[in-house]
Enzyme design. Structure first.
Site, short mmCIF file in Angstrom:
data_model
loop_
_atom_site.label_atom_id
_atom_site.label_comp_id
_atom_site.label_asym_id
_atom_site.label_seq_id
_atom_site.Cartn_x
_atom_site.Cartn_y
_atom_site.Cartn_z
N GLU A 221 25.34 30.70 48.66
CA GLU A 221 26.28 29.94 47.84
C GLU A 221 27.51 30.77 47.59
O GLU A 221 27.46 31.99 47.65
CB GLU A 221 25.66 29.63 46.46
CG GLU A 221 24.62 28.56 46.48
CD GLU A 221 24.05 28.38 45.08
OE1 GLU A 221 24.77 27.96 44.18
OE2 GLU A 221 22.87 28.71 44.92
N LYS B 101 30.04 32.64 45.27
CA LYS B 101 29.94 33.26 43.94
C LYS B 101 31.24 32.96 43.21
O LYS B 101 32.30 33.44 43.60
CB LYS B 101 29.72 34.77 44.07
CG LYS B 101 29.51 35.44 42.72
CD LYS B 101 29.04 36.89 42.89
CE LYS B 101 28.53 37.51 41.61
NZ LYS B 101 29.55 37.80 40.63
N ARG C 89 29.20 32.51 32.97
CA ARG C 89 27.95 31.76 33.08
C ARG C 89 27.83 30.76 31.95
O ARG C 89 28.13 31.09 30.79
CB ARG C 89 26.79 32.76 33.01
CG ARG C 89 25.42 32.21 33.30
CD ARG C 89 25.24 32.06 34.77
NE ARG C 89 23.90 31.70 35.17
CZ ARG C 89 22.99 32.57 35.61
NH1 ARG C 89 23.26 33.86 35.66
NH2 ARG C 89 21.81 32.15 36.01
N ARG D 104 25.82 33.18 28.73
CA ARG D 104 24.75 33.97 29.33
C ARG D 104 23.90 34.67 28.28
O ARG D 104 22.72 34.92 28.49
CB ARG D 104 25.43 34.96 30.26
CG ARG D 104 24.62 36.06 30.76
CD ARG D 104 25.57 36.93 31.54
NE ARG D 104 24.92 38.11 31.96
CZ ARG D 104 25.11 38.68 33.14
NH1 ARG D 104 25.93 38.16 33.99
NH2 ARG D 104 24.48 39.78 33.43
N GLU E 265 28.45 27.93 36.22
CA GLU E 265 29.55 28.83 35.91
C GLU E 265 30.74 27.97 35.47
O GLU E 265 30.94 26.89 36.02
CB GLU E 265 29.89 29.60 37.20
CG GLU E 265 30.80 30.76 37.03
CD GLU E 265 30.08 32.09 36.77
OE1 GLU E 265 28.87 32.10 36.44
OE2 GLU E 265 30.76 33.12 36.85
N ARG F 96 16.42 40.31 36.35
CA ARG F 96 17.35 40.74 37.38
C ARG F 96 16.49 41.14 38.56
O ARG F 96 16.01 42.26 38.63
CB ARG F 96 18.17 41.93 36.86
CG ARG F 96 19.32 42.32 37.73
CD ARG F 96 20.07 43.48 37.11
NE ARG F 96 20.78 43.12 35.90
CZ ARG F 96 21.88 42.36 35.87
NH1 ARG F 96 22.40 41.90 36.98
NH2 ARG F 96 22.47 42.08 34.74
N LYS G 189 23.60 39.37 44.69
CA LYS G 189 25.04 39.20 44.83
C LYS G 189 25.45 40.17 45.91
O LYS G 189 25.08 41.35 45.87
CB LYS G 189 25.77 39.45 43.52
CG LYS G 189 25.34 40.69 42.80
CD LYS G 189 26.03 40.83 41.47
CE LYS G 189 25.38 41.99 40.73
NZ LYS G 189 25.86 42.28 39.44
P1 AMP Z 1 27.21 39.68 38.02
O1 AMP Z 1 27.83 39.10 36.79
O2 AMP Z 1 28.17 40.47 38.85
O3 AMP Z 1 25.89 40.35 37.75
O4 AMP Z 1 26.85 38.47 38.99
C1 AMP Z 1 25.96 37.47 38.61
C2 AMP Z 1 26.73 36.34 37.99
O5 AMP Z 1 27.47 35.64 38.97
C3 AMP Z 1 25.87 35.28 37.40
O6 AMP Z 1 25.41 35.62 36.13
C4 AMP Z 1 26.79 34.09 37.35
O7 AMP Z 1 27.53 34.13 36.14
C5 AMP Z 1 27.76 34.34 38.49
N1 AMP Z 1 27.66 33.37 39.60
C6 AMP Z 1 28.73 32.84 40.22
N2 AMP Z 1 28.36 32.01 41.19
C7 AMP Z 1 27.00 31.99 41.20
C8 AMP Z 1 26.03 31.30 41.99
N3 AMP Z 1 26.36 30.47 42.97
N4 AMP Z 1 24.72 31.54 41.69
C9 AMP Z 1 24.36 32.39 40.70
N5 AMP Z 1 25.24 33.05 39.93
C10 AMP Z 1 26.55 32.87 40.17
#
Ligand code: AMP
Length: 552
Positions: free
Chosen positions: A252, A254, A259, A275, A304, A417, A423
């Site tokens: 998907e 990102k 969140r 979140r 998001e 996590r 990611k």
């Molecule tokens: P990070 O904040 O860098 O840990 O990355 C994870 C965050 O990416 C998640 O908590 C979401 O807020 C965001 N996110 C954006 N697009 C997506 C997606 N398609 N699936 C899951 N999380 C996503």
């Protein structure tokens, strides 16, 4: 339960170093908590309210110091309290160092005894009043209420009251300890307590249900609209990890926003949570309107919220922050920055919880809820690295952050996590490589050069380290062809040799030792990031650097 008894147990737990012993202590505390089990299960973690509840006491440290000072006597000021804190370093210790004249002795511990002794419930009820105090004069009221409590405290009660009020319990009791203690105290399996906690986010209620209704009651606990669930989290990972781990990978975009978890009941309320399970509904009217316009079933969706410009293109994350927790002038802020939700997961539809369903099924449910695709994150299923590269390139081109790689079969694990959501790691390093070859494309791309051979410098010669082919748009291919065609040296079928002239900046996941390329190393998953118009081949990266990146 008397608050003195709670404080006494908290002291015992604090003195204990071993995790197992801590769980034992918490177990007996919960077993003895009687009518106050719900409160005790939270207090022991330093929580006044359930984890899902975003109510806060809204008590700043200064308010707490003032209340302590007033209870400590006429010649103590909030500044004195602060000074002691600076010397001692911990508010509980400071509170315990004053003599408030609270109940001492055995009477304070036993039910009925001790006359004016504080009870756990009284503390809780006063803290609820304190949380509710709002508007002008509320800070004074908060000081009054806290003073009333400290004034009745012994040293040990004051120690844990001050910590509870400032959310710094620090007696070594984490969520896992409470989970294990509930299981041990009421003879139910830990994993079922864990599941009940995940769906309810309420340690107090789970403890009570475990005691009153046992396993059956725990298993019957479900998600509830209006009570946020912890968000499933991602860890960093590579395309290689995903392809190794799963038969197929769910890919998907990102989205670069914040969140959100939407709880929408068409016949009731719509709430939006962050979140951290904070209620952010009022700041995001677009999300509420989206739900009202499109969703006919009661649902919990995960997604998001992204800021967009006039044409609907995403704006950087900083823009969302201008809207996200805003409490005042929301209408005005909305004129400056528009947001829209994109949903990627579905936890509940019309009475049915989906946490245990595989991602593909949850996503299919989401698709049927958002049938026209508006507000829906597309999910691709593939085992083809080239396709993943192409999705990544589209994501970046569209102004998104990159891609997420997910295990299609994984359940939704709140608060975790884990390895089921990756990611994609941003490139730690990039390399500037010389383009030493290419291939003419096929079909629609027959007039473009593509599949570029990448090389690094080794003295006067160039050694190959890989090929980059995917994730480049037709428009860019046309530009690159124009740039490279004058440098064609020889052609053999579709393949051309190029005079070293053009330098590409490339990202990659890792460097492997490889006999395939003349450098002896291969870039895994190289990505075209751009042309280094400012660099000559002589300025390109060297084999030496590739070797040291590989080794280092
Ligand atoms: P990070 O904040 O860098 O840990 O990355 C994870 C965050 O990416 C998640 O908590 C979401 O807020 C965001 N996110 C954006 N697009 C997506 C997606 N398609 N699936 C899951 N999380 C996503």
């Amino acid at each position: 339960m008397k608050f003195a008894a709670f404080a006494d147990r908290a002291g015992e737990i604090e003195a204990e170093a071993s995790d197992l012993e801590i769980v034992d202590h918490v177990t007996s505390l919960l077993a003895d908590a009687n009518d106050d089990l719900e409160l005790v299960a939270r207090f022991v973690q330093g929580r006044v309210f359930p984890a899902w509840d975003s109510t806060t006491l809204d008590v700043g440290p200064r308010t707490c110091y003032e209340a302590i000072a007033r209870a400590a006597g006429t010649n103590v000021s909030a500044d004195d309290v602060e000074e002691r804190l600076a010397a001692v370093g911990e508010i509980g210790e400071v509170a315990a160092s004053y003599d408030f004249g609270g109940q001492q002795g055995l009477g304070a511990f036993t039910e009925g005894g001790g006359g004016d002794a504080l009870s756990v419930r009284e503390v809780y009820e006063t803290l609820v009043d304190l949380a509710e105090a709002d508007g002008s004069g509320s800070q004074d009221r908060k000081v009054d209420l806290l003073f009333g409590l400290f004034n009745r405290c012994s040293s040990e009660e004051a120690r844990y009251l001050a910590r509870l009020v400032l959310s710094e319990m620090r007696i070594g009791v984490g969520e896992g300890a409470v989970r294990d203690a509930v299981a041990a105290a009421f003879d139910v399996p830990e994993d079922r307590v864990e599941r009940a906690l995940q769906v309810s986010n309420d340690y107090g209620r789970v403890a009570v249900v475990a005691r009153e209704e046992g396993l059956e009651g725990l298993d019957a606990m479900d998600l509830e609209l209006g009570r946020p669930v912890r968000a499933m989290l991602a860890q960093a990972g590579t395309v290689a990890d995903a392809l190794e781990e799963w038969d197929e990978t769910a890919v998907e975009w990102k989205y670069d926003g914040a969140r959100i978890q939407l709880h929408h009941d068409p016949d009731g309320e719509t709430r939006v949570f962050s979140r951290n399970m904070e209620d952010v509904t009022d700041a995001l009217p677009e999300v509420v309107e989206f739900a009202a316009d499109r969703l006919v079933d009661p649902v919990i969706l995960d997604g998001e919220v992204v800021a967009i410009d006039d044409t609907g293109d995403p704006l950087p994350f900083q823009e969302v922050l201008r809207r996200f927790r805003r409490k005042h002038d929301v209408a005005k802020a909305r004129e400056d920055v528009t947001v829209r939700p994109v949903f990627f997961d579905c936890l509940h539809v019309a009475g049915e919880d989906l946490l245990e369903a595989p991602l593909t099924e949850r996503h299919a449910r989401l698709e049927s809820l958002l049938a026209d695709g508006e507000g829906l994150s597309t999910l691709w299923l593939t085992d083809d690295p080239d396709e993943i590269e192409a999705i990544d390139a589209d994501a970046l081109e569209g102004g998104h952050e990159g891609i997420m790689l997910k295990n299609p079969d994984a359940t939704y694990s709140p608060g975790r996590r884990g390895k089921n959501w990756l990611k994609r790691k941003p490139d730690v390093e990039t390399l500037d490589c010389v383009v030493t070859g290419a291939e003419w494309g096929e079909g629609r791309r027959a007039t473009y050069l593509g599949t570029f051979e990448l090389s690094v410098r080794d003295g006067e010669t160039f050694e190959t380290v890989g090929k980059v082919a995917t994730g480049i748009t037709d428009e860019t291919l046309a530009d690159l062809t124009e740039l490279l065609e004058p440098h064609v040296l020889t052609q053999d079928g579709q393949e051309v040799d190029l005079e070293p002239a053009v330098v590409f900046e490339v990202g990659y996941e890792e460097i492997q030792a490889s006999p395939t390329y003349s450098a002896g190393y291969a870039l895994r998953f190289p990505r075209f990031l751009g042309v280094r118009h400012d660099k000559e081949p002589a300025d390109a990266d060297t084999l030496e650097r590739v070797r040291s990146l590989y080794e280092g």
